[in-house]
Write a protein that holds these residues in place. Structure first.
Motif, PDB file in Angstrom:
ATOM      1  N   TRP A 271      43.076  30.063  48.305  1.00 55.11           N
ATOM      2  CA  TRP A 271      42.742  30.962  47.213  1.00 55.11           C
ATOM      3  C   TRP A 271      43.615  32.207  47.314  1.00 55.11           C
ATOM      4  CZ3 TRP A 271      39.931  30.846  51.679  1.00 55.11           C
ATOM      5  CH2 TRP A 271      39.635  32.060  52.275  1.00 55.11           C
ATOM      6  N   VAL A 272      43.609  32.989  46.260  1.00 59.12           N
ATOM      7  CA  VAL A 272      44.372  34.229  46.209  1.00 59.12           C
ATOM      8  C   VAL A 272      43.381  35.371  46.035  1.00 59.12           C
ATOM      9  CG1 VAL A 272      46.063  35.585  44.929  1.00 59.12           C
ATOM     10  CG2 VAL A 272      46.433  33.140  45.278  1.00 59.12           C
ATOM     11  N   GLU A 273      43.538  36.367  46.841  1.00 58.11           N
ATOM     12  CA  GLU A 273      42.694  37.561  46.726  1.00 58.11           C
ATOM     13  C   GLU A 273      43.479  38.617  45.962  1.00 58.11           C
ATOM     14  OE1 GLU A 273      41.270  40.706  49.896  1.00 58.11           O
ATOM     15  OE2 GLU A 273      39.978  38.924  49.981  1.00 58.11           O
ATOM     16  N   GLY A 274      43.119  38.788  44.698  1.00 60.92           N
ATOM     17  CA  GLY A 274      43.779  39.771  43.862  1.00 60.92           C
ATOM     18  C   GLY A 274      42.999  41.068  43.820  1.00 60.92           C
ATOM     19  N   ASN A 275      43.655  42.146  44.154  1.00 60.09           N
ATOM     20  CA  ASN A 275      43.001  43.456  44.161  1.00 60.09           C
ATOM     21  C   ASN A 275      43.242  44.129  42.804  1.00 60.09           C
ATOM     22  OD1 ASN A 275      42.150  43.459  47.038  1.00 60.09           O
ATOM     23  ND2 ASN A 275      44.350  43.368  47.380  1.00 60.09           N
ATOM     24  N   PHE A 276      42.293  43.939  41.890  1.00 61.17           N
ATOM     25  CA  PHE A 276      42.410  44.493  40.553  1.00 61.17           C
ATOM     26  C   PHE A 276      41.872  45.923  40.519  1.00 61.17           C
ATOM     27  CE2 PHE A 276      42.704  40.007  39.808  1.00 61.17           C
ATOM     28  CZ  PHE A 276      43.506  39.885  38.679  1.00 61.17           C
ATOM     29  N   LYS A 331      40.820  62.161  42.376  1.00 60.98           N
ATOM     30  CA  LYS A 331      40.351  60.841  41.975  1.00 60.98           C
ATOM     31  C   LYS A 331      41.480  59.834  42.045  1.00 60.98           C
ATOM     32  CE  LYS A 331      37.867  58.394  38.347  1.00 60.98           C
ATOM     33  NZ  LYS A 331      37.198  58.503  37.039  1.00 60.98           N
ATOM     34  N   VAL A 332      41.202  58.729  42.730  1.00 66.34           N
ATOM     35  CA  VAL A 332      42.155  57.633  42.872  1.00 66.34           C
ATOM     36  C   VAL A 332      41.487  56.372  42.349  1.00 66.34           C
ATOM     37  CG1 VAL A 332      43.535  56.255  44.470  1.00 66.34           C
ATOM     38  CG2 VAL A 332      43.216  58.703  44.872  1.00 66.34           C
ATOM     39  N   VAL A 333      42.216  55.651  41.518  1.00 66.57           N
ATOM     40  CA  VAL A 333      41.669  54.403  40.976  1.00 66.57           C
ATOM     41  C   VAL A 333      41.476  53.408  42.117  1.00 66.57           C
ATOM     42  CG1 VAL A 333      42.044  52.486  39.397  1.00 66.57           C
ATOM     43  CG2 VAL A 333      42.760  54.799  38.751  1.00 66.57           C
ATOM     44  N   GLN A 334      40.244  52.940  42.266  1.00 69.63           N
ATOM     45  CA  GLN A 334      39.919  51.998  43.335  1.00 69.63           C
ATOM     46  C   GLN A 334      40.228  50.572  42.890  1.00 69.63           C
ATOM     47  OE1 GLN A 334      38.875  53.153  46.427  1.00 69.63           O
ATOM     48  NE2 GLN A 334      39.377  55.115  45.453  1.00 69.63           N
ATOM     49  N   ARG A 335      40.330  49.697  43.871  1.00 71.00           N
ATOM     50  CA  ARG A 335      40.612  48.296  43.592  1.00 71.00           C
ATOM     51  C   ARG A 335      39.503  47.417  44.157  1.00 71.00           C
ATOM     52  NH1 ARG A 335      45.768  46.920  41.781  1.00 71.00           N
ATOM     53  NH2 ARG A 335      47.223  48.676  41.633  1.00 71.00           N
ATOM     54  N   ILE A 336      39.146  46.401  43.387  1.00 67.01           N
ATOM     55  CA  ILE A 336      38.091  45.474  43.757  1.00 67.01           C
ATOM     56  C   ILE A 336      38.727  44.109  44.025  1.00 67.01           C
ATOM     57  CG2 ILE A 336      35.910  44.416  43.078  1.00 67.01           C
ATOM     58  CD1 ILE A 336      35.691  47.398  43.370  1.00 67.01           C
ATOM     59  N   PRO A 337      38.433  43.476  45.158  1.00 67.39           N
ATOM     60  CA  PRO A 337      39.001  42.142  45.418  1.00 67.39           C
ATOM     61  C   PRO A 337      38.362  41.088  44.523  1.00 67.39           C
ATOM     62  CG  PRO A 337      37.485  42.769  47.162  1.00 67.39           C
ATOM     63  CD  PRO A 337      37.621  43.977  46.278  1.00 67.39           C
ATOM     64  N   VAL A 338      39.203  40.269  43.926  1.00 67.23           N
ATOM     65  CA  VAL A 338      38.762  39.161  43.069  1.00 67.23           C
ATOM     66  C   VAL A 338      39.309  37.870  43.662  1.00 67.23           C
ATOM     67  CG1 VAL A 338      38.855  38.143  40.766  1.00 67.23           C
ATOM     68  CG2 VAL A 338      38.684  40.631  41.032  1.00 67.23           C
ATOM     69  N   ARG A 339      38.419  36.932  43.887  1.00 69.07           N
ATOM     70  CA  ARG A 339      38.812  35.647  44.491  1.00 69.07           C
ATOM     71  C   ARG A 339      39.239  34.681  43.389  1.00 69.07           C
ATOM     72  NH1 ARG A 339      36.739  33.047  49.475  1.00 69.07           N
ATOM     73  NH2 ARG A 339      37.191  30.819  49.387  1.00 69.07           N
ATOM     74  N   VAL A 340      40.487  34.254  43.431  1.00 63.29           N
ATOM     75  CA  VAL A 340      41.046  33.318  42.453  1.00 63.29           C
ATOM     76  C   VAL A 340      41.402  32.037  43.203  1.00 63.29           C
ATOM     77  CG1 VAL A 340      42.857  32.905  40.762  1.00 63.29           C
ATOM     78  CG2 VAL A 340      41.921  35.217  41.054  1.00 63.29           C
ATOM     79  N   VAL A 341      40.724  30.950  42.879  1.00 60.86           N
ATOM     80  CA  VAL A 341      40.953  29.673  43.552  1.00 60.86           C
ATOM     81  C   VAL A 341      42.177  29.000  42.949  1.00 60.86           C
ATOM     82  CG1 VAL A 341      40.003  27.388  44.022  1.00 60.86           C
ATOM     83  CG2 VAL A 341      38.518  29.405  44.116  1.00 60.86           C
ATOM     84  N   VAL A 342      43.055  28.494  43.805  1.00 60.25           N
ATOM     85  CA  VAL A 342      44.255  27.774  43.369  1.00 60.25           C
ATOM     86  C   VAL A 342      43.877  26.316  43.153  1.00 60.25           C
ATOM     87  CG1 VAL A 342      46.630  27.188  43.931  1.00 60.25           C
ATOM     88  CG2 VAL A 342      45.676  29.376  44.665  1.00 60.25           C
TER      89      VAL A 342
END
Length: 370
Positions: A271-276, A331-342
């Motif tokens: 999977w890919v962990e995308g930090n959006f 203020k800094v825009v935070q990132r949330i990890p999103v799990r994307v299955v390949v």
């Protein structure tokens, strides 16, 4: 001096007068060769711009992407369930293995001896149960004999008492009969206790099976544990993958129970962990299709889908979370990890940690909006 015209002498050439022609008009303008091309460009460029603008208007906000993404694979820490000295190593670093392949072996001799001892203890427990059955049978037989003796003493007592009541026997003659009856009663009571004790030793059930007896069950569990420990001296791969960090695994090395000595990276689950950015999460949902590109394989696009969205930012799971409550907070825009299955990663050898770019298609939400 000014030149003066004079009359030509005889025999000289006569001046030829040239007739005056009418002034020529302007020549017709030639057609420019690029006119038609210019007209085509003037028409096609606005149409193309309109088409491109319409496409971006229709698909604007449909794709949400991030280049802060990395390929992930499960990493299994390989450790030994038993301690001992390594006697064989069957793999090398970065070797591909299948589930069940032997990785290394631990000296099995101490565990083979322990298994033999457990087998002997199990056999002794089974023999002990059979001895308890014999003891119960003996106690039951003694109880039966005591009860028969009691019946005889009771009849003798009844006969002597009847004679004494009729005045045919003296009171003193009843003492011996009374003592014999009391002794028979005591013997029956003692034999009943022996039977109860023998029954309790058999788990309260005289018909219990030998292997269902608690002592045998305990010995059987110890024997199974010894057999398990012996089997665990051969360490095998729990799943398909690539074994790494085995450089320090050497024959003769002593390892303790539970100590990590190698790592297995599973290749079947990628999977890919995308930090959006947190501002992008409003358009993301589980199940959305995604397109993944990996820097290691330019030009190749992998299909996938959003599996889940992280519960918190990565900073929240840090050992020392960031403290934002300060006077000069920015203020800094935070990132949330999103799990994307390949979904189709088998065609290329993806490796954990590779940089990737994830683009999520939110066409369902865009269609609803329009």
């Amino acid at each position: 001096m000014n030149a003066r015209a004079k009359t030509p002498a005889p025999g000289e050439a006569e001046p030829v007068s040239t007739p005056i022609t009418a002034a020529a008009g302007p020549a017709p303008a030639a057609k420019k060769p690029g006119g038609r091309r210019r007209l085509l460009l003037m028409v096609s460029v606005p149409v193309l711009l309109a088409a491109v603008g319409g496409y971006f208007w229709l698909t604007g906000g449909r794709y949400i992407d991030t280049d802060n993404a990395y390929v992930q694979q499960p990493k299994v820490s390989i450790s030994a369930d038993v301690s001992g000295r390594i006697v064989s190593v069957a793999v090398t670093d970065n070797q591909m293995v299948k589930a069940g392949d032997v990785l290394f072996g631990i000296d099995p001799e101490p565990y083979r001896i322990a298994l033999s001892q457990a087998d002997a203890a199990l056999a002794a427990a089974r023999v002990n149960v059979e001895q308890l059955r014999v003891a119960l049978s003996t106690a039951s037989a003694k109880l039966t004999a005591a009860q028969q003796t009691l019946d005889i003493r009771q009849k003798e007592w009844d006969r002597k008492s009847s004679l004494q009541t009729q005045g045919l026997a003296a009171e003193a003659s009843l003492d011996d009969v009374r003592l014999a009856l009391q002794a028979a009663q005591s013997s029956v009571a003692l034999e009943q206790q022996d039977v109860a004790s023998a029954t309790a030793a058999l788990g309260g059930n005289p018909e219990i099976k030998t292997d269902d007896h608690p002592a045998v069950l305990a010995a059987l569990a110890a024997q199974q544990n010894a057999a398990r420990n012996l089997a665990k001296t051969t360490v095998i791969a729990p799943s398909d993958g690539i074994v790494s960090q085995v450089g320090s695994l050497n024959v003769g090395q002593f390892i303790a129970t539970g100590s990590t000595i190698a790592t297995l990276v599973e290749t079947g689950n990628i999977w890919v962990e995308g930090n959006f950015k947190e501002t992008q999460l409003g358009g993301l949902a589980a199940g959305m299709p995604a397109e993944i590109t990996v820097d290691a394989f330019p030009g190749i696009k992998f299909k996938g889908h959003v599996d889940s969205i992280g519960a918190a930012t990565g900073a929240e799971f840090a050992l020392i979370p960031a403290q934002n409550a300060t006077g000069n907070w920015v203020k800094v825009v935070q990132r949330i990890p999103v799990r994307v299955v390949v979904d189709d990663a088998n065609s290329e050898p993806l490796r954990a940690g590779m940089s990737a770019v994830v683009s999520v298609d939110t066409k369902a939400e865009v269609a609803q909006a329009h």
